[in-house]
Motif scaffolding. Sequence first.
Motif, mmCIF file in Angstrom:
data_model
loop_
_atom_site.group_PDB
_atom_site.id
_atom_site.type_symbol
_atom_site.label_atom_id
_atom_site.label_comp_id
_atom_site.label_asym_id
_atom_site.label_seq_id
_atom_site.Cartn_x
_atom_site.Cartn_y
_atom_site.Cartn_z
ATOM 1 N N LEU A 372 0.844 -1.211 0.000
ATOM 2 C CA LEU A 372 0.000 0.000 0.000
ATOM 3 C C LEU A 372 0.875 1.256 0.000
ATOM 4 O O LEU A 372 0.720 2.150 0.847
ATOM 5 C CB LEU A 372 -0.918 -0.011 1.218
ATOM 6 C CG LEU A 372 -1.835 -1.221 1.360
ATOM 7 C CD1 LEU A 372 -2.626 -1.152 2.659
ATOM 8 C CD2 LEU A 372 -2.786 -1.313 0.165
ATOM 9 N N ARG A 374 0.922 3.763 -2.161
ATOM 10 C CA ARG A 374 0.156 4.980 -2.481
ATOM 11 C C ARG A 374 -0.537 5.511 -1.233
ATOM 12 O O ARG A 374 -0.467 6.706 -0.921
ATOM 13 C CB ARG A 374 -0.863 4.697 -3.574
ATOM 14 C CG ARG A 374 -0.266 4.375 -4.947
ATOM 15 C CD ARG A 374 -1.360 3.990 -5.919
ATOM 16 N NE ARG A 374 -0.855 3.651 -7.246
ATOM 17 C CZ ARG A 374 -0.351 2.460 -7.563
ATOM 18 N NH1 ARG A 374 -0.310 1.497 -6.640
ATOM 19 N NH2 ARG A 374 0.097 2.215 -8.780
ATOM 20 N N GLU A 375 -1.227 4.631 -0.528
ATOM 21 C CA GLU A 375 -1.942 5.051 0.668
ATOM 22 C C GLU A 375 -0.980 5.561 1.743
ATOM 23 O O GLU A 375 -1.271 6.537 2.441
ATOM 24 C CB GLU A 375 -2.761 3.876 1.219
ATOM 25 C CG GLU A 375 -3.919 3.443 0.344
ATOM 26 C CD GLU A 375 -3.500 2.529 -0.821
ATOM 27 O OE1 GLU A 375 -4.375 2.070 -1.564
ATOM 28 O OE2 GLU A 375 -2.278 2.300 -0.980
ATOM 29 N N ASP A 379 -0.981 9.448 3.122
ATOM 30 C CA ASP A 379 -1.142 9.706 4.548
ATOM 31 C C ASP A 379 0.026 10.514 5.090
ATOM 32 O O ASP A 379 -0.167 11.451 5.880
ATOM 33 C CB ASP A 379 -1.254 8.377 5.305
ATOM 34 C CG ASP A 379 -1.406 8.581 6.792
ATOM 35 O OD1 ASP A 379 -2.495 8.990 7.222
ATOM 36 O OD2 ASP A 379 -0.420 8.341 7.531
#
Length: 515
Positions: A372, A374-375, A379
């Motif tokens: 993850l 990208r996430e 964030d």
Amino acid sequence: MSKGAASNLLFQSSDWNFETLARTYDAIEEIALEDLGLDVYPNQLEIISSEQMLDAYSSVGMPLMYQHWSFGKRFVFEDHLYRRGRRGLAYELVINSNPCITYLMEENTMAMQALVTAHAAFGHNHFFKNNYLFRQWTDASAILSYMDFAKKYISKCEERHGTPAVEAILDSAHALMEQGVFRYRRPPRLSTEKEQERMRERLEYEEQTFSDLWRTLPPAGENNDPTQLERELSERKKSLNLPEENLLYFLEKTSLILEPWQREILRIVRVIAQYFYPQRQTKVMNEGCATFVHYTIMNNLFDQGKISEGAMLEILQSHTNVVFQPGFDDPRFPGINPYALGFAMMQDIERICVAPTAEDRDWFPEIAGTGLWRETLLDAWANHRDESFILQFLSPALIRKFRLFLLTDEADDNFCEVASIHNERGYETIRGALARSYDIGSSQPDIQVMDVDLLGDRHLRLQHNVKNGVLLEENSRDATLRHVRRLWGYEVSLAGVDMESGETLYECSTEELSD
């Protein structure tokens, strides 16, 4: 290249026109929004000349700015270096506003226009809109209208009060810009058009009713009772909200000699200082985000066959120059390149999420191997500043890659000690030390208003909270105190107090300074 492959290209030469720019923008936007998941303000792209770019440099990068002699001085300096080939110009300039304004140099090739569109119009734009510091401390929707008001207001003051009088106030306000921001509480939002109209009416009323008579009031009688003096001091500090970290704000609201138009100029300068405050805390993250975004988008376009090999080589050459990190013994070494460190950390986060090592799993168990990236990046871009980002995400692998180590020294010693190297304990110490170096609170002097007796001698007392024994440079300190004295109108003193021991290290006063 086959005819079919060539027809798929967004552009085939270094020349550009607005149709090509629009087609390339659409392709970049699709990847930025759908693949990377970026969230941006509406974009406004404008083409400017090299002279206009120099002018923007000189006026702190704002499209609307009041006039001041220091901007002209800087323009001459930058223009001289540019014409002699000793300094290049930025390929773009981006404004934290809504809509987000990106200025592209008309001299850029089409490949560079594509690169800087991805870098600024989407990388920086996303960071401006989503990072918590920008959301907390700036108002992107109001800054352009406020700057338009500021330019017109100062021009009106020059017509009414004369250029020398206005420049004198601006000189003093500019000298105090670094001490003119709120660091720990939210400043008021920029005025809307309706509020600005009420403010203009208030200023006009104050100018009509302003009187100097109150300045002739005699000082209050002396009181030698220690208990009463301590109680008065406590009540005085409470009523004035002391100590106050924002020196320009205190002078604007409390100075007894400033006329309404002078107070408004102080407010204009501190609003601009506050606008740039988040950028000073997020240089590594902001540039790292924009560089990672342009690198990812350009490679994606190349993989889709929309950018030729020649254009990609030009893009990679520019990218490599931007992220180049000279060694400490290189004559070009300016310190740690924020583009290099930021981009390397963004790439490292992607690597840790996709292909972690055993070491990565120990250091970053929450994100290692999740895929993850990208996430994780979205964030991080939203919820960190440079200090916390480095403290959270700088990996041992990157410390080794940059060959970082920690030096410590004592003022009384003629040598430095290598305090931390590449071992388990050393990685944490190096990461913590590097993170602290990006904390504005540790690098900027902490100077606060501690006391002033408005009903007595009106002596303004400032305090410099000295960290690690680092004192202010004497000539600069004295010159700045004179500017405070000009805005305050009465005696100003500054005491340097050691933060650990509470010992007073030095004291100086404007009464001791020669003009």
